[in-house]
Design a protein around this motif. Structure first.
Motif, short mmCIF file in Angstrom:
data_model
loop_
_atom_site.label_atom_id
_atom_site.label_comp_id
_atom_site.label_asym_id
_atom_site.label_seq_id
_atom_site.Cartn_x
_atom_site.Cartn_y
_atom_site.Cartn_z
N THR A 71 0.84 -1.19 0.00
CA THR A 71 0.00 0.00 0.00
C THR A 71 0.88 1.25 0.00
O THR A 71 1.97 1.27 0.59
CB THR A 71 -0.92 0.03 1.23
OG1 THR A 71 -0.12 -0.07 2.42
CG2 THR A 71 -1.89 -1.13 1.21
N ALA A 72 0.40 2.25 -0.66
CA ALA A 72 1.11 3.53 -0.70
C ALA A 72 1.14 4.13 0.70
O ALA A 72 0.30 3.82 1.55
CB ALA A 72 0.43 4.48 -1.68
N TRP A 73 2.11 4.98 0.95
CA TRP A 73 2.25 5.61 2.25
C TRP A 73 2.71 7.05 2.09
O TRP A 73 3.19 7.44 1.03
CB TRP A 73 3.20 4.82 3.15
CG TRP A 73 4.59 4.63 2.60
CD1 TRP A 73 4.96 3.79 1.59
CD2 TRP A 73 5.77 5.28 3.03
NE1 TRP A 73 6.31 3.88 1.36
CE2 TRP A 73 6.84 4.79 2.23
CE3 TRP A 73 6.07 6.23 4.00
CZ2 TRP A 73 8.15 5.22 2.40
CZ3 TRP A 73 7.38 6.65 4.17
CH2 TRP A 73 8.41 6.15 3.36
N GLN A 74 2.52 7.82 3.14
CA GLN A 74 2.95 9.22 3.11
C GLN A 74 4.05 9.41 4.14
O GLN A 74 3.90 9.06 5.31
CB GLN A 74 1.79 10.16 3.41
CG GLN A 74 2.18 11.62 3.24
CD GLN A 74 1.00 12.56 3.36
OE1 GLN A 74 0.08 12.29 4.11
NE2 GLN A 74 1.04 13.63 2.62
N CYS A 75 5.14 9.98 3.69
CA CYS A 75 6.29 10.25 4.56
C CYS A 75 5.98 11.45 5.46
O CYS A 75 5.10 12.26 5.17
CB CYS A 75 7.51 10.53 3.69
SG CYS A 75 9.02 10.81 4.65
N CYS A 77 7.63 14.01 5.67
CA CYS A 77 7.93 15.25 4.95
C CYS A 77 6.77 15.64 4.03
O CYS A 77 6.81 16.69 3.39
CB CYS A 77 9.23 15.12 4.15
SG CYS A 77 9.12 14.04 2.70
N GLY A 78 5.74 14.78 3.95
CA GLY A 78 4.57 15.08 3.14
C GLY A 78 4.57 14.44 1.77
O GLY A 78 3.58 14.53 1.04
N GLU A 79 5.64 13.78 1.40
CA GLU A 79 5.74 13.14 0.08
C GLU A 79 4.94 11.84 0.04
O GLU A 79 5.00 11.03 0.96
CB GLU A 79 7.21 12.86 -0.25
CG GLU A 79 7.45 12.48 -1.68
CD GLU A 79 7.14 13.61 -2.65
OE1 GLU A 79 6.73 13.28 -3.77
OE2 GLU A 79 7.30 14.80 -2.32
N ASN A 80 4.16 11.65 -1.02
CA ASN A 80 3.42 10.40 -1.21
C ASN A 80 4.34 9.40 -1.91
O ASN A 80 4.90 9.69 -2.97
CB ASN A 80 2.16 10.63 -2.04
CG ASN A 80 1.14 11.43 -1.28
OD1 ASN A 80 0.95 11.25 -0.08
ND2 ASN A 80 0.46 12.34 -1.96
#
Length: 97
Positions: A71-75, A77-80
């Motif tokens: 699954t995608a995640w968000q760092c 720092c705000g980066e997808n």
């Protein structure tokens, strides 16, 4: 006996067989040595196949060999980030488990 998967990658077939056996599912590989016969025999008849011995364990075996979808995640720092990446390309932070 039921066929669970077929692949020309004999190494992958051995890994899958060991995974099944580690989970108490008896398995065998058919056509193990037929890959050397490609050319003299039809190629589709020479592909190694992984079979489970107990039909009742088919669904369990299929679930073990099914690849997990990342699954995608968000760092922070705000980066997808896409799911297959374990580290942020922008800031270098490693994904938490």
């Amino acid at each position: 006996m039921k066929k669970i998967i077929a692949s020309q990658d004999i190494t992958l077939m051995n890994i899958y067989k060991q995974l099944l056996e580690d989970n108490n599912i008896a398995a065998t590989i058919k056509n193990y040595y037929l890959t050397s016969g490609i050319g003299d025999l039809p190629p589709n008849e020479c592909v190694p196949e992984l079979w489970i011995l107990d039909d009742h364990q088919f669904e369990q075996a299929k679930a073990l060999l099914k690849p997990e979808k990342n699954t995608a995640w968000q760092c922070d720092c705000g980066e997808n980030i896409e799911g297959e990446f374990a580290q942020c390309w922008k800031c270098g932070k490693v994904r938490e488990s």
